[in-house]
Design a protein around this motif. Structure first.
Motif, short mmCIF file in Angstrom:
data_model
loop_
_atom_site.label_atom_id
_atom_site.label_comp_id
_atom_site.label_asym_id
_atom_site.label_seq_id
_atom_site.Cartn_x
_atom_site.Cartn_y
_atom_site.Cartn_z
N ASP A 88 7.04 -5.93 -7.97
CA ASP A 88 7.81 -4.99 -8.78
C ASP A 88 7.63 -3.58 -8.23
N LEU A 89 8.26 -3.33 -7.09
CA LEU A 89 8.10 -2.04 -6.42
C LEU A 89 8.83 -0.92 -7.16
N ALA A 90 9.93 -1.23 -7.82
CA ALA A 90 10.71 -0.20 -8.50
C ALA A 90 9.91 0.45 -9.62
N ARG A 91 9.21 -0.38 -10.40
CA ARG A 91 8.43 0.14 -11.54
C ARG A 91 6.97 0.36 -11.19
N ARG A 92 6.56 -0.01 -9.97
CA ARG A 92 5.18 0.17 -9.50
C ARG A 92 4.18 -0.58 -10.40
N LEU B 263 2.33 -1.28 0.17
CA LEU B 263 1.47 -1.30 -1.01
C LEU B 263 0.03 -1.52 -0.59
N ASN B 264 -0.86 -1.14 -1.50
CA ASN B 264 -2.31 -1.24 -1.30
C ASN B 264 -2.87 -1.97 -2.51
N GLU C 187 -4.86 -15.26 -5.29
CA GLU C 187 -3.52 -15.55 -4.77
C GLU C 187 -2.66 -14.31 -4.99
N LEU C 188 -1.82 -13.99 -4.01
CA LEU C 188 -1.03 -12.77 -4.07
C LEU C 188 0.42 -13.06 -3.69
N ARG C 189 1.34 -12.60 -4.53
CA ARG C 189 2.77 -12.68 -4.22
C ARG C 189 3.22 -11.33 -3.70
N LEU C 190 3.78 -11.32 -2.47
CA LEU C 190 4.25 -10.11 -1.82
C LEU C 190 5.77 -10.04 -1.82
N PRO C 191 6.35 -8.86 -1.66
CA PRO C 191 7.80 -8.77 -1.44
C PRO C 191 8.20 -9.62 -0.24
#
Length: 680
Positions: A87-91, A192-193, A216-220
């Protein structure tokens, strides 16, 4: 004293300072009491002598001891942590976490305490972003459970676990800053960091090294990442990492980005070292072979210095960005770093920040492997103390400059210019006359790097760069005492090079540092260090310069390091003349205590509008300072915008432009050149 009637129940013992009298008239007694109340500042208030004396005084309520202390025992289960960072738009990062309930608690039911990490390693203070934590829901299966925040440790959450429940399912969000005004930006449209301490809760009552975590990580879609963690399973937008202890997870942050590139810095080495770079624009990733070679030589020179490594692999994480928040943070097998967008493409202009990677890499030995005993803690909510930061950060700052020169990240002259600026800054810092260097190791907790009105008087984290001067002093003294046979290199190898290959932390105290120095070169090192740490003084410890063959001088031209730093930080430096820095828009970023500007009443954050009636720009002010060198010249008139007011302040200064340099002392050995030369 209060005057009261004899025989009254209100009379305290005479030993308390009261005077006992015979019964007096009511009028005289009232006047006496009024006089006493006026003296006590209580006139005009409702007051009953009898009620005040009989009413019990408040007593402190004992603080609850409600958070279990950490114990070095196995947790007995594996936490499963899933972070969605798309969710990059809302950070916003969305977190789901499954936390096993210890078997004994599952049998009986009861309170289970979960902690949000606050004492972030490397920050040396409780900087955990608890204010960004929100939306917590706790369930046992699908049944919601109530939680209560601890009223003393507000980063602790108490969950009432029903009997027979074996796992808690958590969900929450990390509402990361949408602009720098709210904190450090960690999500942008291009990068992102992920700092795991910000996106995880962990159970109280255990050393974090005893708590296994599967993350576990979900990335763009399509993004690449760098981290010291290692993944298993198929590659894709969802990355599943190998299980690690919670302290290792927190010590292994992740950078990810749309534009990403990797460089092998230790080809063929048994312990790989990788430079992971992401950028706002793909063109910023265009590193030349010579630039890559300088970073490879950093790894080589560090190995020659310390004679060991304390990682099975190491990952530099480097963001070339104007959007992601600035960072330089050490970890045992990685480091988080940010640099300017022209780091590679404007190589000749960006050298003033190129000691950062060398500094953070050094921390793998100094800070992560060897660490002051009071900076080690069993979990991330136990307070730490920074009494040894003059070694942890001060010597690391020293090696950061030295390794930058030895590797070619900076030239020898660029490092010498940087040292000149450091020496001048601390030699003129007025705060050193009241606050010793040792006390500045408390500053991460006192100030937490918040802006200071008068930094040069208050002092800040001076153990970094003044500590660097102390270690230069020690290095040159070892060389002199040993007739060049030994140096601080030998101390570093002796102290930090033990247990090659191990990344288990080895703690130390002051006496251990003194012993290491004496093992290499006998001397009264305890007195040497305590004098520089505990005493106030007018001048900085500059003996390392003179012993190294240089003296600190000032000219009317800035050195190349000052020019590079000023250009990248968008400031113009008048610190050693009028006594201030000017930032973007003419804003005064700092005013030196005791300087001509300070004496005239200038403060930071004022906007410099005009100089001698002419609109401000750096050249106009430089010309005015130069013209005022004539002792008969009029004071320099500055028009300042301060809040809602415009004021003109006249500064009677005739010293001209002043910038620091290190000048060779003829006929002396050039120890600095030897210190900065590559090792083979």
């Amino acid at each position: 004293m209060i005057v009261a009637a004899s025989g009254s129940r209100l009379l305290p013992p005479a030993s308390k300072g009261y005077v006992l009298l015979r019964p007096l008239s009511k009028r005289f007694l009232a006047l006496s009491l009024t006089t006493a109340l006026v003296a006590a500042g209580m006139a005009g208030r409702p007051y009953s002598v009898r009620a005040a004396d009989s009413q019990p005084q408040p007593e402190p309520l004992a603080l609850p001891d409600s958070v279990p202390v950490p114990r070095d025992v196995p947790f007995g289960g594996t936490i499963h942590l899933t972070v969605d960072a798309t969710d990059l738009a809302r950070r916003v990062m969305t977190v789901r976490e499954s936390v096993p309930v210890p078997a004994a608690l599952a049998e009986t039911g009861g309170d289970m305490t979960l902690l949000y990490p606050m004492w972030v390693p490397g920050d040396h203070s409780p900087t955990g972003t608890i204010e960004q934590f929100g939306g917590l829901v706790v369930k046992a299966g699908v049944a919601p459970l109530e939680w209560v925040r601890d009223t003393v440790m507000v980063s602790a959450f108490h969950v009432r676990v029903p009997k027979g429940v074996h796992a808690l399912n958590l969900s929450f969000q990390i509402l990361s800053p949408v602009s720098p005004e709210e904190g450090r930006v960690v999500m942008t449209p291009e990068m992102l960091n992920v700092q795991w301490n910000a996106v995880a809760l962990y159970p109280a009552g255990y050393f974090t090294r005893q708590i296994p975590v599967q993350a576990e990580l979900r990335l763009p879609h399509g993004w690449q990442y760098g981290t010291a963690l290692r993944a298993h399973g198929p590659a894709g937008d969802v990355v599943t990492f190998d299980p690690v202890p919670f302290n290792t997870l927190v010590d292994s942050p992740l950078f990810a980005g749309r534009y990403f590139r990797r460089f092998d810095l230790a080809p063929g080495a048994a312990a790989p070292v990788t430079l992971n770079v992401m950028a706002d624009k793909p063109a910023e990733l265009a590193a030349t072979d010579a630039q890559v070679k300088a970073h490879q030589d950093l790894v080589t020179q560090a190995g020659l210095l310390f004679g060991s490594h304390h990682y099975d692999h190491y990952d530099f994480l480097l963001a070339l960005t104007n959007e992601l928040g600035r960072i330089g943070l050490e970890h045992h097998r990685s480091s988080e770093n940010s640099g300017p967008r022209g780091y590679f493409t404007e190589w000749d202009k960006t050298f003033a920040v190129r000691d950062l990677l060398a500094h953070e890499y050094t921390h793998s030995w100094n800070g992560k492997y060897r660490r002051p005993a009071d900076l080690w803690a069993p979990n991330f909510n136990t307070p730490q103390r920074g009494s040894g930061l003059w070694v942890y950060e001060g010597q690391t700052q020293y090696w950061g400059y030295v390794l930058s020169a030895r590797s070619g990240l900076m030239t020898e002259q660029q490092v010498i210019d940087a040292l000149a600026e450091v020496g001048a800054m601390y030699d003129t810092r007025q705060g050193r006359t009241w606050r010793p260097l040792q006390d500045t190791t408390n500053d991460p907790v006192i100030a937490q790097r918040s802006p200071l009105s008068w930094r040069s008087w208050q002092r800040s984290e001076d153990y970094y760069s003044e500590g660097q001067l102390v270690w230069l002093d020690a290095d040159t003294l070892i060389r002199k005492l040993s007739d060049g046979k030994h140096s601080l290199d030998d101390v570093a190898r002796h102290f930090f090079g033990t247990n090659d290959g191990s990344f288990v932390t080895s703690t130390y105290q002051f006496a251990d540092v003194v012993k290491a120095l004496n093992d290499i070169q006998p001397y009264d090192w305890a007195t040497f260090l305590r004098q520089r740490l505990d005493r106030t003084s007018t001048h900085a410890p500059l003996d390392g310069f003179t012993r190294g063959g240089y003296r600190l001088v000032y000219t009317d031209q800035p050195n190349d390091w000052v020019k590079s730093f000023a250009a990248m930080r968008h400031v113009t430096d008048f610190s050693f003349s009028l006594g201030f820095l000017v930032g973007k828009g003419g804003t005064l970023a700092n005013v030196e205590w005791g300087s001509p500007a300070w004496q005239a009443g200038v403060t930071r954050d004022a906007q410099l509008v005009a100089v001698n009636g002419e609109a401000y720009d750096p050249d106009v002010l430089q010309d005015a300072i130069t013209a005022a060198r004539d002792p008969h010249a009029a004071p320099i008139a500055l028009l300042l915008h301060m809040g809602d007011h415009y004021v003109t302040i006249a500064i009677p200064y005739h010293g001209g432009l002043r910038y620091p340099h290190l000048q060779r002392i003829p006929g002396t050995p050039d120890m600095l050149a030897d210190i900065l030369a590559p090792r083979h």
